[in-house]
Design a protein around this motif. Sequence first.
Motif: not given
Length: 216
Positions: A48-64, A150-156
Amino acid sequence: MSNMETEEMRSVSEVDKIFSLQTKNRWNVAHSTAKDRIRKLLELQKLITSHTSELHEAMWKDFRKPEQEVDLTEIMPVIHEIKVFRKNLKSWMRPVKVPTPPLLMGGNSRIIYEPKGLCLIIGPWNYPFMLVFAPLVSAVSAGNCVIIKPSEYTPHTNSIIRKIISAVFSDNEVAMIEGAVSTSTHLLAKPFDHIFFTGSTVVGKKIMEAASKNLT
């Protein structure tokens, strides 16, 4: 047949396959030691710690969702949860001696904590990481097998969740299945031992109705 219908059919087939795998493996997982479970929790924490930046990007893409909010409401609570379980799991798993009732005098009484078995986690779109991983930490720590929907509305975000899960667990212990209504309906027809759901009252009533048929 549309691509969406084809994907849904694949998801339904995947549900049957993974549920069968976990049913066969549930007792192996149930008898895992505190050491085994803590090791998996530590692996989760590192990933989780090593994927922090990817999670930032993914949740911005999914719903800002902004980075700071992702850190405060999604990642940090899960990391805290993992640390608490790593610290306390051994003591939580120990049997607890309790007084023996007078009618059973001469015997010894203990509370022995056992896994429930097969668990289903249904995540929402607005907290797609925290409200999947927080219950996952509890379920894994208790020695359960888990299917995540998971929700189908958060693909990233789902893509990152899958990456983390598959790096730590085999499908016969923890697996993620994506899909829409037909996938959820097929999942809810399965005799799970526990369901963790976060979402609307309307959907919650449907899940409760489905769960009642299997005494989940």
